[in-house]
Design an enzyme around this catalytic site. Structure first.
Site, PDB file in Angstrom:
ATOM      1  CB  SER A 193     -81.249   6.049  69.969  1.00  0.00           C
ATOM      2  OG  SER A 193     -81.508   6.067  71.119  1.00  0.00           O
ATOM      3  CB  CYS A 226     -76.365  13.114  79.056  1.00  0.00           C
ATOM      4  SG  CYS A 226     -77.918  13.415  79.921  1.00  0.00           S
ATOM      5  CB  ALA A 235     -81.871  12.196  80.567  1.00  0.00           C
TER       6      ALA A 235
END
Ligand SMILES: Cc1cc2nc3c(=O)[nH]c(=O)nc-3n(C[C@H](O)[C@H](O)[C@H](O)COP(=O)(O)OP(=O)(O)OC[C@H]3O[C@@H](n4cnc5c(N)ncnc54)[C@H](O)[C@@H]3O)c2cc1C
Length: 586
Positions: free
Chosen positions: A53, A57, A315
């Site tokens: 996690s 980006c 994403a």
């Protein structure tokens, strides 16, 4: 029905074991949602790398120093997963095989090299994609990088310390972001792209303002050339050789030529791989095995504009479908996945640009009867201080007016326009819907007629036959061309590849109609399209039969043809000032 969405069922009493492969965008979203809807499920997240996690980006912005704290990218840790969600996140554990009959995966613990099996009721695959590394000499040399994860970022940060000259190969989103960020770090940067423009999925006239902004900021562009080899000296990179033999000195090379979906685990297990090379999925992100889901860069989605099944390596869709798959796996129920529209935006120094849906080129390649309207304008009211240039290209279907896509480039307000169009497309809107949108307006925020309204009006006029548009790069040699600008404007920005264009100022047009031949197909142009529209309406009501408005006029034609014409001979303008003072009404 188990797949129908039942609000009351978004909380399960069952105790499934849910295994998730890949612990970043799609995988972490799936795990967290599964827990929120099923407190009893046993949930294990396998991640072969060291981090779960994290915000991939954000990687370029740490490298460039805009994000100063690297750890801010680490959104959740295995400890947080355990304590808050009771999810076991096993880092450095790679799932290496799936036994669909026994409903079991084989896992390799990279810390110990131990192999072990884990059983599942539901399995979610979000293994992402791997950067493509071209098979050229020198590609494994120290100083040659790809960027996908935290480890890559750390390696690049270490390499940066000694680097002075960087070559970024591949000018898609990551290449562009990295060219900007390496330049921020003080490196001399060259961006190499095999296609004749950066962001090859944009139409050329949308890429061109970015080219100019990038070059203005000192990054060199090498377009239409590929990477042939990487040269090394003293144990590191010393340069690259391009496909035309040109040599560029470099002590850091970033390869950003695209990604390959990680589908081998799924393919080896016999799951269906779709035509675009991603794992085939249904409305609930289930693969050809209903107990196995796939999301993210490795999966296929229904692409809204065409209905095709495509990979969409972005994403947002990975996160949202991860959430969906997590819920469906944990409860047997979820709302179906909506179509993907490929909405994306990128920044290059002072400009941003983006796309939603199809470019005109892609729409026509898909066999759609596509047309397009350009608007060159400002991001908010032109008279309010700080108005920044903005260009919009709206792509729509002939006949129906269905919006097929939009591209936007400018110094501000790009994301807002893309998001409005993305919303409209999601709701299957057409240009009439866009023309009628009641958007927020006050001078610091927009215009009473937003550039999107103006684009819709131009598209309506086009489809209604009131002002037919032709595209900026059209060969004008067979047309009578009328340029209705002031003579001084022509010196500043000539109408590219139209030496036969006749200059008649808009205000003189009615008095000089006799200088034109109404029987000839005629194209009208000005600076950005507005005065040409007024002129076209005058001509149309004075016996001229076949009339066209050059969409985006001289500005867009310059952008569209500049690189094609061998460059440098023509004037290079920035996004020009629109003709707002003439009249705003279309
Ligand atoms: C530098 C960079 C910038 C980006 N910027 C943007 C942006 O601005 N906007 C945007 O929309 N998108 C952006 N993206 C793309 C976006 O990050 C991806 O689309 C998204 O992360 C895909 O999610 P995913 O879950 O499919 O894959 P990932 O997030 O990559 O996660 C996949 C994980 O699975 C792990 N894995 C693979 N195989 C196995 C296995 N067999 N066992 C265990 N673990 C495995 C991998 O190690 C990886 O960590 C960017 C990507 C990069 C690299």
């Amino acid at each position: 029905m188990e797949t129908m969405f039942q609000p009351s069922s978004v909380q399960a009493e069952t105790e499934p074991t849910i295994l998730i492969v890949g612990g970043v965008a799609g995988g972490a979203s799936a795990a967290a949602r599964a827990r929120r809807v099923n407190e009893r499920a046993r949930i294990i997240l396998f991640e072969r790398d060291a981090h779960v996690s994290f915000a991939n980006c954000g990687l370029p912005y740490v490298i460039g120093g805009e994000i100063t704290e690297r750890d801010k990218l680490l959104i959740a840790t295995p400890e947080l997963f355990r304590e808050r969600f009771r999810i076991e996140a096993r880092i450095r554990h790679e799932v290496i095989a799936i036994d669909r009959v026994a409903k079991r995966v084989t896992v390799k613990d990279h810390a110990t090299d131990r192999l072990y099996d884990e059983s599942y009721d539901k399995l979610i695959l979000s293994p992402g994609a791997t950067p493509i590394v071209p098979a050229v000499a020198g590609v494994t040399a120290p100083g040659v990088f790809t960027l996908r994860n935290i480890e890559d970022m750390d390696r690049i940060m270490t390499g940066l310390a000694q680097a002075r000259q960087a070559v970024v190969v591949g000018a898609g989103y990551i290449g562009l972001e990295m060219a900007e960020q390496l330049s921020h770090r003080g490196l001399e940067v060259t961006l190499v792209e095999l296609q004749s423009q950066i962001m090859p999925f944009f139409d050329p006239e949308i890429a061109e303002p970015l080219h100019r902004e990038i070059e203005r900021n000192g990054v060199r562009l090498e377009l239409g050339r590929g990477l042939a080899s990487i040269e090394t000296a003293g144990g590191g990179v010393s340069g690259v050789v391009l496909s035309d033999g040109k040599r560029l000195a470099a002590d850091l090379v970033l390869l950003s030529v695209g990604v390959r979906p990680n589908v081998s685990l799924a393919a080896d297990a016999g799951l269906r791989i779709g035509a675009s090379g991603g794992i085939a999925t249904d409305d609930f992100m289930r693969t050809s095995d209903p107990d196995i889901y796939a999301v993210g860069d490795a999966a296929e989605y229904v692409f809204g504009p065409t209905g095709e099944h495509l990979r969409v390596p972005l994403a947002g869709i990975a996160n949202r479908t991860g959430r969906l798959a997590g819920q469906h796996a944990a409860t047997g129920s979820a709302r179906p996945a909506p179509a993907a529209w490929g909405t994306a935006v990128v920044r290059a120094f002072g400009y941003a640009a983006g796309i939603v849906g199809l470019s005109l080129r892609a729409a026509r390649a898909a066999g759609l009867p596509a047309r397009a309207a350009h608007v060159v304008s400002y991001h908010h009211a032109s008279y309010y201080p700080g108005a920044a240039p903005l260009a919009v290209k709206l792509v729509y279907e002939d006949g129906t007016g269905r919006v097929l896509g939009a591209q936007c480039v400018g110094a501000a307000g790009v994301d807002k326009r893309l998001d409005v169009i993305a919303t409209l497309m999601h709701l299957r809107g057409c240009i009439d819907d866009l023309a009628g949108l009641d958007l927020a307006y006050a001078p610091p925020f927009g215009s009473a007629k937003d550039p999107l309204h103006m684009a819709a009006f131009a598209a309506q006029n086009d489809l209604d036959g009131l002002s037919r548009l032709i595209q900026p790069a059209e060969d004008l040699s067979a047309y009578q061309v009328v340029d209705v600008r002031e003579p001084a404007e022509l010196l500043e920005l000539p109408l590219s590849q139209a030496p036969h264009a006749k200059n008649i100022r808009l205000d003189e047009l009615r008095d000089r109609l006799h200088e034109l031949d109404p029987s000839r197909p005629t194209v009208v142009s000005c600076r950005s399209g507005q005065r040409a529209y007024f002129a076209l309406r005058i001509l149309a009501q004075n016996g001229f039969g076949e009339l066209y408005n050059l969409s985006g006029a001289a500005a867009m034609r310059d952008f569209a043809l500049y690189r094609k014409s061998g460059a440098a001979t023509e004037t290079q303008v920035e996004l020009p000032r629109p003709e707002h003072l003439v009249d705003r009404a279309r």
